[in-house]
Design an enzyme around this catalytic site. Structure first.
Site, PDB file in Angstrom:
ATOM      1  N   HIS A 215       0.914  -1.271   0.020  1.00  0.00           N
ATOM      2  CA  HIS A 215      -0.091  -0.015  -0.016  1.00  0.00           C
ATOM      3  C   HIS A 215       0.876   1.228  -0.238  1.00  0.00           C
ATOM      4  O   HIS A 215       1.627   1.291   0.695  1.00  0.00           O
ATOM      5  CB  HIS A 215      -0.851   0.015   1.171  1.00  0.00           C
ATOM      6  CG  HIS A 215      -1.535   1.368   1.767  1.00  0.00           C
ATOM      7  ND1 HIS A 215      -0.983   2.253   2.795  1.00  0.00           N
ATOM      8  CD2 HIS A 215      -2.538   2.047   1.166  1.00  0.00           C
ATOM      9  CE1 HIS A 215      -1.568   3.069   2.877  1.00  0.00           C
ATOM     10  NE2 HIS A 215      -2.443   3.270   2.049  1.00  0.00           N
TER      11      HIS A 215
ATOM     12  N   GLY B 139     -18.508  10.068   1.017  1.00  0.00           N
ATOM     13  CA  GLY B 139     -17.643   9.911  -0.082  1.00  0.00           C
ATOM     14  C   GLY B 139     -18.337   8.587  -0.714  1.00  0.00           C
ATOM     15  O   GLY B 139     -19.350   7.775  -0.469  1.00  0.00           O
TER      16      GLY B 139
END
Length: 322
Positions: free
Chosen positions: A123, A276
């Site tokens: 990541h 979101g």
């Protein structure tokens, strides 16, 4: 944007009960509301009323904020300020959409969940926030980092990963790698499991103390270094043969990745709480995962080695290679 009344002052505290005693017994507060949990924000809050101009209890409130278990922003604030302190101000505005237009945030997140269990999950994130107003210096900060989550780790890979991280940080100060490596170990930690998510890397947030140019240069350096750190590992391990056993273990351990992102990750929490796009927010989750009740690896197996040697903070670059 027109600034309105100061509605409340948020004060982070390690103990609401202790703070209630302070405001009641020392500061003379006469109306303190019952504490209540806000689990979607990971906090417990309690409001203390203060007198207004005419003496009535209609002035600016004090909001006491205590973290619930988990890796919340308040918990991170208290790590830096163990005694607590002012965390935020909340002003009333006539037009919230106009107020929001004064702020801008941007970032890039990459998450790789390789199919081969010998290639680690990884990541990387870089992000920037700025708040601007004409005639006033902007308020801004950078954040980001990268981390590695192997299933069948190789020491040479982990050392190379951290060597790249240290070399990336070196031009910006002798203590930068150690500081952000330790922050990564603390952040990517599953408290309920007592283990790190992987073998760490770099994590930083609220970075602005070096000035904009130096902070931006560091942000770019972290983003540029990610592939230099991860691609050689992927290229070394992508063709290693594996079977059903290794694949099952990989899918089981991916469950820890899901647990961290849904229980602790600040970015996931913020995205979901702020309305979101859900599919984008949850893109970090692996495409396949398996769960098994109270599974434990057999002693002496490669799976047991992951648990024994890698799921805890280690100073990889100080240990002798072997």
């Amino acid at each position: 944007m027109k600034l309105g009344r100061l509605n409340h002052i948020g004060v982070a505290t390690p103990s609401i009960a202790h703070s209630i005693g302070f405001y009641r017994d020392v500061m003379g507060a006469t109306k303190i509301h019952a504490p209540f949990d806000l689990p979607e924000q990971g906090v417990k809050v309690c409001f203390v009323d203060t007198p207004g101009a005419d003496g009535a209890l209609d002035g600016t409130q004090i909001e006491l904020v205590e973290p619930l278990p988990g890796n919340t922003s308040i918990a991170g604030f208290l790590e830096k300020n163990p005694a607590g302190g002012q965390h935020h101000l909340c002003y009333e505005v006539p037009d919230i959409h106009a107020a929001k237009a004064s702020f801008e945030a941007m970032g890039v997140s990459l998450v790789f969940h390789p199919h081969n269990p010998y290639v680690p999950t990884t990541h990387m994130n870089v992000r920037f926030f700025v708040a601007e107003k004409p005639g006033v210096e902007p308020v801004w900060w950078f954040g980001g980092g990268f981390d590695l989550t192997p299933y069948y780790p190789f020491d040479e890979d982990v050392r190379a990963w951290h060597e790249t991280a240290r070399a990336t940080c070196a031009p910006f100060g002798t203590d930068v790698y150690a500081k952000y490596k330790a922050w990564c170990d603390r952040y990517f930690y599953l408290r309920h499991r007592g283990e790190t998510r992987g073998v760490g890397g770099l994590f930083f947030d609220d970075l602005n103390e070096w000035g904009f140019d130096a902070c931006f240069a560091f942000q770019r350096a972290v983003g540029d270094a990610f592939l230099d750190a991860w691609l050689p590992i992927a290229q070394r391990r992508r063709d290693l043969p594996y079977g059903e056993r290794e694949r099952d273990f990989q899918l089981y351990r991916r469950g820890r990745y899901v647990e961290f992102n849904l229980v602790f990750d600040r970015g996931t929490h913020f995205g979901l709480q702020s309305g979101g796009r859900t599919e984008s927010i949850l893109m970090s989750l692996p495409p396949l995962v398996r769960w098994e009740y109270d599974w434990k690896p057999e002693p002496g197996t490669p799976e047991a080695r992951l648990y024994a040697d890698y799921l805890r903070p280690r100073d990889w670059l100080a240990e002798p290679a072997g």
